[in-house]
Design a protein around this motif. Structure first.
Motif, short mmCIF file in Angstrom:
data_model
loop_
_atom_site.label_atom_id
_atom_site.label_comp_id
_atom_site.label_asym_id
_atom_site.label_seq_id
_atom_site.Cartn_x
_atom_site.Cartn_y
_atom_site.Cartn_z
N ASN A 1 0.86 -1.18 0.00
CA ASN A 1 0.00 0.00 0.00
C ASN A 1 0.90 1.24 0.00
OD1 ASN A 1 -1.67 2.19 0.60
ND2 ASN A 1 -3.01 0.97 1.91
N LYS A 2 1.16 1.76 -1.18
CA LYS A 2 2.13 2.85 -1.31
C LYS A 2 1.65 4.13 -0.64
CE LYS A 2 4.05 0.99 -5.62
NZ LYS A 2 3.24 -0.25 -5.58
N GLU A 3 0.35 4.39 -0.63
CA GLU A 3 -0.16 5.59 0.02
C GLU A 3 0.04 5.51 1.53
OE1 GLU A 3 -1.28 8.51 -1.20
OE2 GLU A 3 -0.52 7.66 -3.08
N ALA A 4 -0.13 4.32 2.08
CA ALA A 4 0.10 4.16 3.53
C ALA A 4 1.55 4.42 3.88
CB ALA A 4 -0.32 2.76 3.96
N VAL A 5 2.47 3.91 3.05
CA VAL A 5 3.89 4.14 3.28
C VAL A 5 4.22 5.62 3.14
CG1 VAL A 5 6.23 3.63 2.51
CG2 VAL A 5 4.52 1.81 2.56
N LYS A 6 3.67 6.25 2.11
CA LYS A 6 3.91 7.68 1.90
C LYS A 6 3.50 8.48 3.12
CE LYS A 6 2.58 11.55 -1.10
NZ LYS A 6 1.78 11.96 -2.29
N LYS A 7 2.37 8.16 3.72
CA LYS A 7 1.89 8.88 4.91
C LYS A 7 2.88 8.73 6.06
CE LYS A 7 -2.17 9.27 7.93
NZ LYS A 7 -1.46 9.12 9.22
N ILE A 8 3.41 7.53 6.26
CA ILE A 8 4.37 7.30 7.33
C ILE A 8 5.63 8.12 7.09
CG2 ILE A 8 5.83 5.58 8.46
CD1 ILE A 8 3.72 3.49 7.72
N VAL A 9 6.10 8.16 5.85
CA VAL A 9 7.31 8.90 5.50
C VAL A 9 7.13 10.39 5.75
CG1 VAL A 9 8.88 9.54 3.63
CG2 VAL A 9 8.06 7.19 3.81
N LEU A 10 5.99 10.93 5.33
CA LEU A 10 5.75 12.37 5.47
C LEU A 10 5.62 12.79 6.93
CD1 LEU A 10 3.30 13.00 2.49
CD2 LEU A 10 5.75 13.47 2.61
N GLU A 11 5.33 11.86 7.82
CA GLU A 11 5.22 12.16 9.25
C GLU A 11 6.57 12.07 9.96
OE1 GLU A 11 2.42 9.24 10.47
OE2 GLU A 11 0.66 10.45 9.95
N SER A 12 7.61 11.70 9.22
CA SER A 12 8.91 11.41 9.84
C SER A 12 9.97 12.40 9.38
CB SER A 12 9.34 9.98 9.49
OG SER A 12 8.33 9.05 9.87
N SER A 13 11.04 12.48 10.16
CA SER A 13 12.11 13.44 9.86
C SER A 13 13.41 12.76 9.44
CB SER A 13 12.39 14.31 11.09
OG SER A 13 12.84 13.51 12.17
N PHE A 14 13.47 11.43 9.54
CA PHE A 14 14.73 10.74 9.31
C PHE A 14 14.44 9.27 9.04
CE2 PHE A 14 19.03 9.22 10.66
CZ PHE A 14 19.80 10.13 9.94
N VAL A 15 15.29 8.65 8.21
CA VAL A 15 15.15 7.22 7.90
C VAL A 15 16.49 6.53 8.18
CG1 VAL A 15 14.61 5.47 6.17
CG2 VAL A 15 13.49 7.69 6.08
N VAL A 16 16.43 5.34 8.76
CA VAL A 16 17.63 4.55 9.01
C VAL A 16 17.44 3.16 8.39
CG1 VAL A 16 19.27 3.69 10.72
CG2 VAL A 16 17.87 5.71 11.23
N ALA A 17 18.49 2.65 7.79
CA ALA A 17 18.54 1.25 7.35
C ALA A 17 19.90 0.71 7.72
CB ALA A 17 18.30 1.14 5.84
N HIS A 18 20.00 -0.60 7.86
CA HIS A 18 21.30 -1.16 8.24
C HIS A 18 22.24 -1.27 7.05
CE1 HIS A 18 24.05 -2.86 11.07
NE2 HIS A 18 24.27 -3.91 10.30
N HIS A 19 21.70 -1.20 5.86
CA HIS A 19 22.53 -1.17 4.66
C HIS A 19 21.85 -0.22 3.69
CE1 HIS A 19 25.23 -2.03 1.55
NE2 HIS A 19 25.24 -3.34 1.55
N ALA A 20 21.92 1.08 4.02
CA ALA A 20 21.16 2.09 3.28
C ALA A 20 21.54 2.16 1.81
CB ALA A 20 21.35 3.46 3.93
#
Length: 298
Positions: A114-133
């Motif tokens: 659900n890309k719209e659901a993911v987009k909403k989560i991203v827009l509410e956030s200030s930073f993203v972390v991954a272990h192998h970005a």
């Protein structure tokens, strides 16, 4: 027998170590937290894919765990409700990918993110972390462009694990060394493990791991394209964590690495002395803004 009783049966001679299974608790994002200007939301993200090349391979699972942190100290407050989804690829999975991920074609049939659901989560956030970005970001940006607009950090590259008394870089190994274990190689559990490590691990000065990721993620970097390097010295570049680009994406056909401003002069010196073995003008330097780290767009 209780855990305390079990621990009391273990000899106190440093020949044994007790580790616990990771249990991640979800906290409520209360109005008090929402109104505190120091409290921000970040995401830990992990993907499972059909292969290693983001230009041709596809995401088959995405796990996202939002978490709250203090902007001032980098202290992690707790995790919010996670997002986890499968995606059916255009071609059936190979046996190798199923063996690695534990994901089968039957599990993916008819599934889509659900890309719209993911987009909403991203827009509410200030930073993203991954272990192998370097791996995850190009994959997720391809299907959800909102990830292009937010700064990223990498818990693999941005944390000085050896200064924190840990060796290696795999999540499972770091977890064992930090006193816990988990069911690895599924996107959502890897996210919880990554957040736990960022929360509990500290360097010798008491700075927690997430603060290191934040500090590096907030500043610009400089990408050094080491063009025309001798083929026989490729292992020296790999050992120094250079990555190879084959030139098919319009960027230089070259080895490259990203460095902070304070590290550029030292890296140029290394290339001239150890790789080119002379002063040269083969190195291209390009500034990378915080929102463009770990992308193929630079």
């Amino acid at each position: 027998m209780t855990n305390t009783a079990i621990q009391n049966t273990i000899p106190d001679d440093n020949d044994f170590k007790v580790i616990r299974k990771l249990k991640s608790q979800i906290i409520e994002y209360s109005e008090d937290l929402r109104s505190d200007p120091d409290i921000k939301q970040a995401l830990f993200i992990d993907t499972e894919t059909t292969g290693l090349d983001s230009t041709v391979d596809e995401i088959i699972e995405i796990g996202i765990v939002p978490f709250l942190y203090s902007k001032a100290t980098g202290g992690i407050i707790g995790c919010l409700e996670p997002f986890n989804s499968f995606q059916e690829p255009s071609q059936p999975l190979s046996e190798e990918i199923t063996d690695i991920t534990g994901i089968t074609n039957e599990m993916l049939k008819g599934q889509s993110i659900n890309k719209e659901a993911v987009k909403k989560i991203v827009l509410e956030s200030s930073f993203v972390v991954a272990h192998h970005a370097n791996f995850d970001r190009p994959f997720v940006e391809k299907i959800i462009p909102s990830f292009c607009q937010i700064p990223w950090g990498c818990s693999l590259e941005d944390v000085p694990w050896r200064q924190c008394g840990l060796s290696g870089g795999q999540l499972l190994s770091l977890a064992y060394q930090s006193g816990f274990y988990y069911d690895a190689h599924r996107a959502i559990t890897d996210c919880y493990a990554g957040i736990e490590l960022l929360k509990i691990v500290r360097d010798k000065n008491g700075v927690n791991a997430f603060q290191h990721v934040l500090d590096r993620g907030r500043r610009p970097y400089f990408r050094l394209w080491a063009q025309f390097t001798p083929y026989e010295l490729k292992n020296s570049l790999k050992k120094r964590k250079y990555l190879w680009n084959d030139g098919t994406d319009g960027r230089p056909k070259s080895w490259y690495t990203d460095k902070m401003y304070s590290e550029v002069e030292n890296e140029i010196s290394f290339l001239n002395k150890e790789i080119y073995q002379r002063e040269n003008d083969n190195v291209i330097i390009r500034k990378i803004e915080p929102s463009d780290r770990f992308t193929n767009r630079c």
